[in-house]
Write a protein that holds these residues in place. Structure first.
Motif, PDB file in Angstrom:
ATOM      1  N   PHE A  53       1.100  -1.227   0.084  1.00  0.00           N
ATOM      2  CA  PHE A  53       0.002   0.216  -0.097  1.00  0.00           C
ATOM      3  C   PHE A  53       0.917   1.412  -0.019  1.00  0.00           C
ATOM      4  N   GLN A  54       0.379   2.287  -0.616  1.00  0.00           N
ATOM      5  CA  GLN A  54       1.165   3.442  -0.703  1.00  0.00           C
ATOM      6  C   GLN A  54       0.620   4.461   0.512  1.00  0.00           C
ATOM      7  N   GLY A  55       1.473   4.915   1.189  1.00  0.00           N
ATOM      8  CA  GLY A  55       0.961   5.936   2.219  1.00  0.00           C
ATOM      9  C   GLY A  55       1.692   7.302   2.298  1.00  0.00           C
ATOM     10  N   PHE A  56       1.311   8.406   2.842  1.00  0.00           N
ATOM     11  CA  PHE A  56       1.763   9.543   2.712  1.00  0.00           C
ATOM     12  C   PHE A  56       1.599  10.290   4.142  1.00  0.00           C
ATOM     13  N   ARG A  57       2.800  11.078   4.310  1.00  0.00           N
ATOM     14  CA  ARG A  57       2.476  12.100   5.952  1.00  0.00           C
ATOM     15  C   ARG A  57       3.057  13.537   5.160  1.00  0.00           C
ATOM     16  N   VAL A  58       2.355  14.274   5.425  1.00  0.00           N
ATOM     17  CA  VAL A  58       2.887  15.833   4.884  1.00  0.00           C
ATOM     18  C   VAL A  58       2.764  16.619   6.207  1.00  0.00           C
ATOM     19  N   GLN A  59       3.842  17.112   6.579  1.00  0.00           N
ATOM     20  CA  GLN A  59       4.030  18.296   7.601  1.00  0.00           C
ATOM     21  C   GLN A  59       4.220  19.696   6.935  1.00  0.00           C
ATOM     22  N   GLU A  77      -7.040   8.423  -2.184  1.00  0.00           N
ATOM     23  CA  GLU A  77      -6.247   9.524  -1.542  1.00  0.00           C
ATOM     24  C   GLU A  77      -5.143   9.645  -2.540  1.00  0.00           C
ATOM     25  N   THR A  78      -4.636  10.977  -2.429  1.00  0.00           N
ATOM     26  CA  THR A  78      -3.660  11.426  -3.336  1.00  0.00           C
ATOM     27  C   THR A  78      -2.858  12.170  -2.385  1.00  0.00           C
ATOM     28  N   ILE A  79      -1.542  12.614  -2.891  1.00  0.00           N
ATOM     29  CA  ILE A  79      -0.739  13.446  -2.154  1.00  0.00           C
ATOM     30  C   ILE A  79      -1.038  15.033  -2.501  1.00  0.00           C
ATOM     31  N   GLU A  80      -1.761  15.434  -3.364  1.00  0.00           N
ATOM     32  CA  GLU A  80      -2.459  16.729  -3.647  1.00  0.00           C
ATOM     33  C   GLU A  80      -3.345  16.764  -2.440  1.00  0.00           C
ATOM     34  N   THR A  81      -4.145  15.974  -2.422  1.00  0.00           N
ATOM     35  CA  THR A  81      -5.261  16.174  -1.283  1.00  0.00           C
ATOM     36  C   THR A  81      -4.657  16.083   0.072  1.00  0.00           C
ATOM     37  N   ILE A  82      -3.681  15.210   0.400  1.00  0.00           N
ATOM     38  CA  ILE A  82      -3.049  15.498   1.683  1.00  0.00           C
ATOM     39  C   ILE A  82      -2.252  16.887   1.897  1.00  0.00           C
ATOM     40  N   ARG A  83      -1.564  17.160   0.848  1.00  0.00           N
ATOM     41  CA  ARG A  83      -1.103  18.429   0.983  1.00  0.00           C
ATOM     42  C   ARG A  83      -1.750  19.614   1.402  1.00  0.00           C
ATOM     43  N   GLY A  84      -3.264  19.503   0.461  1.00  0.00           N
ATOM     44  CA  GLY A  84      -4.063  20.496   0.881  1.00  0.00           C
ATOM     45  C   GLY A  84      -4.505  20.525   2.284  1.00  0.00           C
ATOM     46  N   LEU A  85      -4.858  19.358   2.601  1.00  0.00           N
ATOM     47  CA  LEU A  85      -5.523  19.199   4.112  1.00  0.00           C
ATOM     48  C   LEU A  85      -4.333  19.670   5.072  1.00  0.00           C
ATOM     49  N   GLY A 102       0.427  22.254  11.144  1.00  0.00           N
ATOM     50  CA  GLY A 102      -0.319  21.546  10.562  1.00  0.00           C
ATOM     51  C   GLY A 102       0.338  20.208   9.815  1.00  0.00           C
ATOM     52  N   ALA A 103      -0.363  19.049   9.700  1.00  0.00           N
ATOM     53  CA  ALA A 103      -0.049  17.955   9.071  1.00  0.00           C
ATOM     54  C   ALA A 103      -1.169  17.106   8.595  1.00  0.00           C
ATOM     55  N   LYS A 104      -0.819  16.004   7.866  1.00  0.00           N
ATOM     56  CA  LYS A 104      -2.186  15.243   7.332  1.00  0.00           C
ATOM     57  C   LYS A 104      -1.354  13.897   7.017  1.00  0.00           C
ATOM     58  N   GLY A 105      -2.010  12.931   7.101  1.00  0.00           N
ATOM     59  CA  GLY A 105      -1.416  11.456   6.565  1.00  0.00           C
ATOM     60  C   GLY A 105      -2.546  10.637   5.791  1.00  0.00           C
ATOM     61  N   GLY A 106      -2.122   9.938   4.960  1.00  0.00           N
ATOM     62  CA  GLY A 106      -3.232   9.032   4.349  1.00  0.00           C
ATOM     63  C   GLY A 106      -2.668   7.669   3.697  1.00  0.00           C
TER      64      GLY A 106
END
Length: 431
Positions: A53-59, A77-85, A102-106
């Motif tokens: 599975f592909q996962g992301f975390r954006v700080q 889920e996409t990295i673009e959405t996670i960046r926005g969130l 702020g951060a978000k992961g998916g």
């Protein structure tokens, strides 16, 4: 084609009418996340096979404090959405005066098609992959779409296994037995209703919110018709929004929907009954005594309050003209595109933007962190009282700024939040 969420956020940042001057360096910092983590998660499935599975975390930004944000499990889920969130979370914490970034992961997965054991192994693999990038003084995850307190229970256990540090404040939204907070399960919805209560005063809708449940006769006794509410999304936030709206604000919840469609009843729905039906059948559709409607038809209902409580870009320029609500309360993150908002603002719809309206979740998550740090546990009524104070203060701060500068509520919220973030960046010597 609608722009992705991160592009919408950047557009909102750059159109703040009275915000700080965006120098090239400042603009570059605000348009780029501070740190991105992309991971591949090999997970053994119940049949013995290995799936990756592909996962992301954006700080996004930690100028005001350690990063904070939820983790989503979703097929799209996409990295673009996670960046926005992550960007939205940064500004949300600033608007609500929390000492957090702020951060978000998916993770790209279909949680509905996975067993409990598979979800546990996926959750533990995600924490293992993040390694030392999270922690109470770095980045604090929390639940989001298709994750819950059980997910967080697995994650905090894995964090403790990996670090040897028994610090429950590293993750919030946990079970009460693991240092979770009273009031966390409905905090996003409850915080949103505190904003709706104040917006109802502003727009002339007869509404109040009691700490104890309304009796069925309470509105009838005054001769007033109960305000009508439609809710798109019937997960944790949508269900609690419906329950609180009916039980504590005395509203008629006339329509709710999930990904497969919706239901309508002008007399008002039995919210608990609808949830029981959804658990038994997998959908809110075909609930006895109701009319089946589509998600599109839900947005077109002539109601006092419309609550998008699902995913981003639910209201676009394609359907914004059809929205007939007096108040649009964004319990979801990014449910309204910029083009749609422009249309609805011209029509006089009072929009309570996501930065403001759904801040209850992160506020009570912050309360949970404080309780964990102090090895304390607060009573539910104390948490609700403090949440009410913070949400009410933030609503009027945004409303007054909006009126003073003749700008929209969203631009006011973004401007106030952005100034707080920029001040912290300047104080730290970043710009």
């Amino acid at each position: 084609m609608e722009q992705n969420l991160f592009e919408s956020v950047k557009q909102n940042i750059c159109t703040c009418a009275t915000g700080p001057q965006l120098t090239p360096n400042l603009e570059s910092l605000l348009k780029s996340p501070m740190k991105e983590i992309h991971v591949s998660l090999p997970v053994r499935m119940d049949d013995g096979t290995i799936r990756t599975f592909q996962g992301f975390r954006v700080q996004y930004n930690n100028a005001r404090g350690p990063a904070k944000g939820g983790i989503r499990y979703h097929t799209d889920e996409t990295i673009e959405t996670i960046r926005g969130l992550a960007a939205i979370m940064t500004l949300k914490c600033a608007l609500h005066e929390l000492p957090l970034g702020g951060a978000k992961g998916g993770v790209v997965c279909n949680p509905k098609a996975m067993s409990k054991g598979e979800l546990e192994r996926l959750s533990r693999a995600y924490i293992q992959a993040l390694d030392c990038s999270i922690g109470p003084d770095r980045d604090i995850p929390a639940p989001d779409v298709y994750t819950n307190e059980q997910t967080m229970g697995w994650m905090i256990d894995e964090y403790i296994r990996q670090t040897g540090c028994v610090h429950f404040g590293a993750i919030t939204g946990k079970p009460l037995s693991l240092g979770g907070s009273e009031g966390r399960h409905d905090s996003t919805a409850r915080g949103g209703w505190y904003c709706i209560r104040e917006a109802a005063k502003e727009t002339g809708i007869g509404m109040e919110m009691k700490e104890t449940s309304y009796s069925p006769e309470s509105k009838a006794e005054t001769g007033e018709a109960a305000p009508s509410v439609a809710i798109q999304g019937f997960g944790n936030v949508g269900y609690n929004a419906a329950l609180i709206g009916k039980e504590f604000a005395g509203c008629r919840i006339v329509a709710v929907s999930d990904s497969s469609g919706g239901i309508y009843s002008d007399e008002g729905l039995d919210v608990a009954g609808v949830m029981k039906h959804k658990k038994e059948t997998g959908s809110v559709r075909y609930f006895p005594g109701t009319e089946d409607i589509t998600n599109s038809q839900l947005f077109e209902l002539d109601v006092d309050v419309l609550i998008p409580a699902a995913l981003e870009n639910a209201i676009t320029e394609k359907n914004a003209d059809e929205v007939r609500a007096k108040i649009l309360a964004e319990f979801a993150n990014g449910p309204t595109s910029p083009a749609a908002e422009e249309i609805m603002n011209k029509r006089g719809i009072h929009i309570i933007p996501d930065l403001l309206c759904n801040g209850g979740g992160v506020i009570v998550s912050y309360f949970e962190m404080v309780q964990n740090m102090n090895m304390d546990h607060w009573a539910e009524d104390y948490i609700y009282r403090r949440l009410d104070e913070k949400m009410t203060r933030a609503y009027h701060k945004v409303l007054e700024f909006s009126k003073k500068n003749s700008i929209t509520m969203r631009k006011a919220a973004y401007t106030i939040a952005l100034e707080e973030v920029v001040d912290a960046m300047k104080a730290r010597g970043w710009v």
